[in-house]
Design an enzyme around this catalytic site. Structure first.
Site, PDB file in Angstrom:
ATOM      1  N   GLU A  71      -9.798   6.473   3.988  1.00  0.00           N
ATOM      2  CA  GLU A  71     -10.665   5.530   4.671  1.00  0.00           C
ATOM      3  C   GLU A  71      -9.820   4.299   4.958  1.00  0.00           C
ATOM      4  O   GLU A  71      -8.841   4.037   4.254  1.00  0.00           O
ATOM      5  CB  GLU A  71     -11.833   5.149   3.769  1.00  0.00           C
ATOM      6  CG  GLU A  71     -11.511   4.112   2.687  1.00  0.00           C
ATOM      7  CD  GLU A  71     -10.479   4.549   1.647  1.00  0.00           C
ATOM      8  OE1 GLU A  71     -10.361   5.769   1.421  1.00  0.00           O
ATOM      9  OE2 GLU A  71      -9.789   3.676   1.090  1.00  0.00           O
ATOM     10  N   LYS A  97       0.807  -1.223   0.000  1.00  0.00           N
ATOM     11  CA  LYS A  97       0.000   0.000   0.000  1.00  0.00           C
ATOM     12  C   LYS A  97       0.838   1.270   0.000  1.00  0.00           C
ATOM     13  O   LYS A  97       0.426   2.297  -0.522  1.00  0.00           O
ATOM     14  CB  LYS A  97      -0.949  -0.006   1.204  1.00  0.00           C
ATOM     15  CG  LYS A  97      -2.065  -1.030   1.031  1.00  0.00           C
ATOM     16  CD  LYS A  97      -3.177  -0.815   2.031  1.00  0.00           C
ATOM     17  CE  LYS A  97      -4.390  -1.658   1.685  1.00  0.00           C
ATOM     18  NZ  LYS A  97      -4.200  -3.090   2.042  1.00  0.00           N
ATOM     19  N   SER A 147       1.812  -9.777  -0.918  1.00  0.00           N
ATOM     20  CA  SER A 147       1.465  -8.359  -0.802  1.00  0.00           C
ATOM     21  C   SER A 147       1.728  -7.766   0.576  1.00  0.00           C
ATOM     22  O   SER A 147       1.865  -6.554   0.701  1.00  0.00           O
ATOM     23  CB  SER A 147      -0.003  -8.146  -1.186  1.00  0.00           C
ATOM     24  OG  SER A 147      -0.848  -8.980  -0.421  1.00  0.00           O
TER      25      SER A 147
HETATM   26  C1  LIG Z   1      -5.095  -4.057   1.662  1.00  0.00           C
HETATM   27  C2  LIG Z   1      -4.367  -5.296   1.331  1.00  0.00           C
HETATM   28  C3  LIG Z   1      -4.756  -6.126   0.251  1.00  0.00           C
HETATM   29  C4  LIG Z   1      -5.981  -5.878  -0.574  1.00  0.00           C
HETATM   30  O1  LIG Z   1      -5.977  -4.728  -1.349  1.00  0.00           O
HETATM   31  P1  LIG Z   1      -5.747  -4.768  -2.922  1.00  0.00           P
HETATM   32  O2  LIG Z   1      -6.089  -3.404  -3.352  1.00  0.00           O
HETATM   33  O3  LIG Z   1      -6.664  -5.811  -3.502  1.00  0.00           O
HETATM   34  O4  LIG Z   1      -4.329  -5.121  -3.150  1.00  0.00           O
HETATM   35  C5  LIG Z   1      -3.981  -7.226  -0.041  1.00  0.00           C
HETATM   36  N1  LIG Z   1      -2.898  -7.541   0.691  1.00  0.00           N
HETATM   37  C6  LIG Z   1      -2.504  -6.798   1.740  1.00  0.00           C
HETATM   38  C7  LIG Z   1      -1.309  -7.220   2.517  1.00  0.00           C
HETATM   39  C8  LIG Z   1      -3.226  -5.656   2.099  1.00  0.00           C
HETATM   40  O5  LIG Z   1      -2.828  -4.929   3.158  1.00  0.00           O
END
Ligand SMILES: *Cc1c(COP(=O)(O)O)cnc(C)c1O
Length: 410
Positions: free
Chosen positions: A117, A95, A392
């Site tokens: 948000e 993010k 992610s």
């Molecule tokens: C917020 C988040 C997501 C989901 O958001 P996307 O916009 O679909 O990427 C996925 N993985 C992690 C670690 C997150 O913090």
């Protein structure tokens, strides 16, 4: 930041085929147009690109490694598995890529305040971090229910100097927090930038956020070519709003040999309200389920009942727990370019445990969904296949849930 020759979507009005667009009250049209103009100017400015590259490198920790998962590859006995280590970034997830991009853009536009948000608090923490770094004020809207569930992230944001505003409306979760943030923006647009956290919402956000996250795929291409001398066969990523997935996929969209797999939250069952699978579990006409509709300013697949009321959702993973999906994913789904599946809470929790013991990496529960899908498919894949899985985020935020799951297993 160079403009890609292949960028054709969205069109000038923010459409990805039939999806996307700008479905907002008149008062938001001007600020969205201002944002789009400012972004196009910034994109053409080398100084902006240089400033962003420097921040991504020195503050966030890019490039992230592309790591060959030796023991996981052996354990699953199928394809060669690489992990794109977004979990190693500052604040623990992808993010920050988007927050740094939009934060710099906001400062360039002369804004002195960021609002956001947040559901689980991850996007709120990333926004508060960037606000502190750039010397901007910061307000984060968060459902009361989520604030109770994610105490640690509330304290983090406050420590970073952000004001966290509890939202008591509706289900007191992310969807309601987005409504409040939009209301704030309308009132304070002079000095405020709304830093949206995923590839959702009205144009230009799905394009803007995608382009700031596309660095994931650009690095991946370079890294996999160095490691394997060819492109991967599969890219796998979890899909909440869809920003980490499109961030990985985007560079590879013009490569038909690279298969794209998005994994949604299957939750604890197929009934409406028990999951957040918008594309993998499409409804037949006039039934309860996911159908195209408008939510938060964009036309996309939305979980709703047969009367068009937005459904509640469930996922063990807060980051995937949202009733709509980014419009570009709706387009990639309908065009067949990407495939979307869903795995259950239980499968994701098991996958997280497996990665922890096989590789010494505790993943966030969101990318654990992507891993669970890979675990299911690996036996049917070729040993020579190359898979890149987007890791992610890291699992620190999910330790309570993981601990509870472990305790129940004993
Ligand atoms: C917020 C988040 C997501 C989901 O958001 P996307 O916009 O679909 O990427 C996925 N993985 C992690 C670690 C997150 O913090």
């Amino acid at each position: 930041m160079a403009r890609r020759a292949t960028e054709t979507l969205p069109d000038a009005r923010g459409h990805f085929g039939p999806f996307g667009g700008r479905f907002v009250p008149e008062t938001l049209m001007a600020p969205l147009e201002e944002l789009e103009r400012a972004y196009r100017r910034a994109r053409a400015d080398r100084r902006f690109a240089r400033a962003l590259v420097a921040l991504l490198r020195d503050f966030a920790g890019r490039p992230t490694p592309l790591y060959f998962a030796t023991r996981l590859t052996q354990h699953l006995g199928g394809p060669r598995i690489y992990l794109k280590r977004e979990d190693l970034l500052h604040t623990g997830a992808h993010k920050i890529n988007n927050c740094l991009g939009q934060g710099l853009l906001a400062a360039r536009m002369g804004k002195s305040r960021l609002i956001a948000e947040t559901g689980a608090g991850q996007h709120g923490v990333a926004t508060a971090t960037v606000a502190a770094h750039l010397g901007l004020r910061c307000t984060v809207y968060m459902g009361e229910e989520d604030m109770a569930r994610q105490r640690l992230n509330v304290v983090r944001m406050q420590m970073l100097g952000a004001e966290v505003v509890p939202v008591a409306a509706g289900s007191r979760t992310l969807k309601d927090a987005i409504n409040e943030a939009m209301r704030d923006w309308v009132t304070n647009v002079e000095d405020t930038h709304y830093l949206l956290g995923s590839v959702c919402g009205p144009h230009p956000y799905p394009m803007l956020v995608r382009n700031f996250q596309a660095i994931i795929g650009r690095e991946t291409r370079r890294q996999i070519l160095r490691a394997e001398k060819r492109l991967p066969d599969y890219l796998v990523a979890c899909v909440g709003g869809g920003s980490n997935a499109i961030g990985l996929f985007y560079e590879f969209l013009p490569e038909p040999a690279v298969k794209l797999i998005g994994v949604e939250a299957g939750g604890r069952g197929a009934a409406l309200g028990e999951h957040a699978a918008r594309l993998a579990r499409r409804a037949r006409a006039r039934r309860d389920g996911a159908r195209p509709g408008v939510l938060h300013g964009t036309y996309t697949y939305v979980l709703q009942n047969r009367h068009g009321q937005i459904a509640t959702t469930h996922s063990v993973s807060a980051g995937l727990d949202y009733p709509a999906v980014g419009p570009e994913h709706a387009y990639l789904f309908e065009s067949g370019r990407a495939e979307y599946t869903a795995v259950s809470d239980e499968e994701a929790l098991e996958a997280a445990r497996l990665l922890a013991v096989q590789e010494g990496i505790i993943p966030a529960l969101e990318p654990a969904h992507a891993l669970a899908e890979l675990i299911k498919r690996a036996p049917r894949m070729n040993k020579k296949d190359i898979v890149v899985l987007n890791l992610s985020g890291r699992g620190d935020k999910d330790m309570d849930i993981l601990a509870e799951h472990r305790a129940l297993k004993r």
